[in-house]
Design an enzyme around this catalytic site. Structure first.
Site, short mmCIF file in Angstrom:
data_model
loop_
_atom_site.label_atom_id
_atom_site.label_comp_id
_atom_site.label_asym_id
_atom_site.label_seq_id
_atom_site.Cartn_x
_atom_site.Cartn_y
_atom_site.Cartn_z
N GLY A 107 0.88 -1.32 -0.09
CA GLY A 107 -0.19 -0.02 0.18
C GLY A 107 0.67 1.11 -0.17
O GLY A 107 0.42 2.42 -0.41
N PHE A 108 2.23 1.18 0.59
CA PHE A 108 2.97 2.25 0.71
C PHE A 108 3.62 2.80 -0.92
O PHE A 108 3.91 3.93 -1.03
CB PHE A 108 4.01 1.82 1.66
CG PHE A 108 4.98 0.87 1.30
CD1 PHE A 108 6.16 1.15 0.37
CD2 PHE A 108 4.76 -0.39 1.68
CE1 PHE A 108 6.83 0.23 -0.15
CE2 PHE A 108 5.40 -1.44 1.08
CZ PHE A 108 6.54 -1.18 0.29
N GLY A 109 3.87 1.56 -1.42
CA GLY A 109 4.64 1.85 -2.82
C GLY A 109 5.21 0.48 -3.14
O GLY A 109 4.70 -0.58 -2.97
N VAL A 111 9.26 -1.78 -3.49
CA VAL A 111 10.77 -1.51 -3.29
C VAL A 111 11.52 -2.31 -4.29
O VAL A 111 11.13 -3.23 -4.86
CB VAL A 111 10.74 -2.42 -1.98
CG1 VAL A 111 12.27 -2.72 -1.67
CG2 VAL A 111 9.91 -1.93 -0.69
N LYS A 125 13.09 1.93 -1.22
CA LYS A 125 11.49 1.98 -0.90
C LYS A 125 11.15 3.20 -1.94
O LYS A 125 11.30 4.30 -1.09
CB LYS A 125 11.22 2.18 0.34
CG LYS A 125 9.63 1.85 0.66
CD LYS A 125 9.27 2.01 2.08
CE LYS A 125 9.56 1.12 3.26
NZ LYS A 125 9.07 1.32 4.36
N ASP A 221 5.38 -1.51 16.14
CA ASP A 221 4.67 -2.54 15.31
C ASP A 221 5.70 -3.70 15.36
O ASP A 221 6.24 -3.98 14.41
CB ASP A 221 4.74 -2.07 13.86
CG ASP A 221 3.81 -2.93 13.01
OD1 ASP A 221 2.70 -3.73 13.57
OD2 ASP A 221 3.68 -2.47 11.98
#
Length: 426
Positions: A107-109, A111, A125, A221
């Site tokens: 979801g972030f992008g 790598v 990333k 986390d």
């Protein structure tokens, strides 16, 4: 002219010739060195000094910096011991060979695998374009926290790119992927002694965040997917997108204010989803849940198991309470010679997941207990407040699958690894 005079003249001529050749050689070498430095400047960041004692900024010569670029060797040494370096989009294209090898996405992008000019492998990333506020917070958290650390059990952040068209983070590349592959995948099982070493190394990484940094860092986390393994299977805590810095002399040291739920259900401490004060002990709770999964080599919540074994942490407590350590060791595949370390891990895990944060040990105590340096008191029942019905009702909330409205689970599982496509939530 006599013989001696001829010899003297010849000698003088030779000396003069040698001097001229030496001078010519030095001039050529100097010009060549300047030319190499000029070429290096096109791909290397340059360092500007700061008069107020603050860390130096990094920029590209293409951006108009007047400072001199350093050679590749010196630059790599700086990266290894200094703060993160700021790179340009053009440099990232060169490092990744135009993003030719993708390691994972989420979801972030995405790598990508990359390499510095000196040959060092990295993971890049690349964040999605048009970051929203939460993604920006993640970017700042990564640079502001992991960028301040240097420990064998923490993944290194070498640099970042913060450009209008591109925002990215450059990390140490981890050849063996994340820990979850080695405890949940039967094809990649590790021997128990190695898992014990990995547990201790992970604990030391978290201890460093809590106790040895200038500012306490709370990760929020901790889970197997965020513990990466090097070529030599050295564990390194990763993914600081939810992390937070806390001043040691402020109220936030022991009582932090959060503007949104953090962590991953199944690992997140109760105070992260209930209106309780939040402290660094939330990381201790998450580490305890990670220990249970190392012990059982399974997910803590497994609906495929019988009802008594469906939630592994509670099953472990019930066996400990009855003095039935044999059942735990047998299920976990722990040999007799590793019995003592297995018992210690069981007790440490139960102490770490105590419902009240004050009852949980510090991470420094956790390390000492796992290493056998101190005796471990019989653990209290961490699930006393729950009835069986409450466990089943709440299993999806704090021991099950993450939901977007409950929490934000952070970034991809395989951010810095070579293990294929990642999973954004688990």
């Amino acid at each position: 002219m006599s013989g001696p005079q001829i010899a003297a003249a010849t000698s003088a001529t030779l000396v003069g010739a040698i001097i001229l050749l030496t001078v010519a050689f030095l001039i050529t070498k100097f010009c060549r060195k300047k030319k190499l430095q000029k070429n290096d400047a096109s791909i290397l960041p340059v360092k500007t000094s700061s008069s107020d004692g603050t860390p130096p900024n990094f920029s590209s010569k293409s951006e108009g910096s007047a400072t001199e670029a350093e050679p590749i060797e010196r630059f790599l040494d700086e990266v290894l011991r200094d703060r993160p370096v700021r790179f340009t989009p053009q440099q990232l294209i060169a490092f990744t060979e135009n993003y030719s090898v993708k390691l994972g996405s989420g979801g972030f992008g995405e790598v990508y695998k990359g390499q510095f000019p000196g040959g060092m492998h990295i993971a890049v990333k690349v964040l999605k374009a048009g970051m929203d506020k939460r993604a920006e917070e993640q970017f700042v958290a990564e640079v502001g926290t992991i960028g301040r650390t240097c420990h064998i059990n923490l993944v290194r952040l070498y640099g970042f790119c913060f450009d209008k068209a591109l925002k990215a983070l450059l990390y140490e590349f981890m050849e063996n992927g994340s820990l979850d592959h080695y405890i949940f995948d039967e094809q990649n099982r590790l021997e128990w002694p190695k898992l014990h070493e990995i547990a201790i190394g992970t604990a030391k990484g978290i201890q460093y965040l809590h106790d040895d940094c200038h500012q306490k860092i709370v990760h929020y986390d901790i889970k197997p997917a965020n513990v990466l393994l090097s070529r030599d299977l050295i564990p390194k805590v990763a993914d600081f997108g939810l992390a937070k810095l806390c001043e040691r002399d402020s109220d936030s040291y022991n009582n932090m204010t959060l503007n949104a739920a953090r962590g991953t259900p199944g690992y997140a401490a109760p105070e992260l989803w209930k209106p309780f004060p939040v402290t660094h002990k939330c990381d201790v709770y998450s580490f305890g849940m990670l220990l249970f999964e190392i012990l059982g080599r399974r997910k803590n919540l497994d609906p495929k198991q019988s009802e008594s074994k469906e939630w592994f942490p509670r099953w472990v407590w019930e066996k400990i309470e009855k003095g039935d350590m044999e059942s735990i060791l047998s299920l976990s595949g722990i040999s007799e010679e590793d019995r003592e370390r297995g018992e210690r891990m069981c007790k440490v895990a139960l102490w770490c997941v105590q419902y009240e944060a004050e009852a949980r040990p510090s991470m420094s105590s956790v390390v000492r207990m796992l290493e056998g340096e101190v005796e471990i008191d019989p653990p209290l029942n961490p699930f006393l407040y729950l009835t069986q019905s409450e466990v089943l009702v709440n299993s999806d909330q704090w021991t099950g699958t993450a939901t977007n409205d409950l929490t934000w689970t952070g970034t991809a599982t395989n951010d810095l690894t070579s293990k294929g496509t990642s999973k954004d939530q688990r």
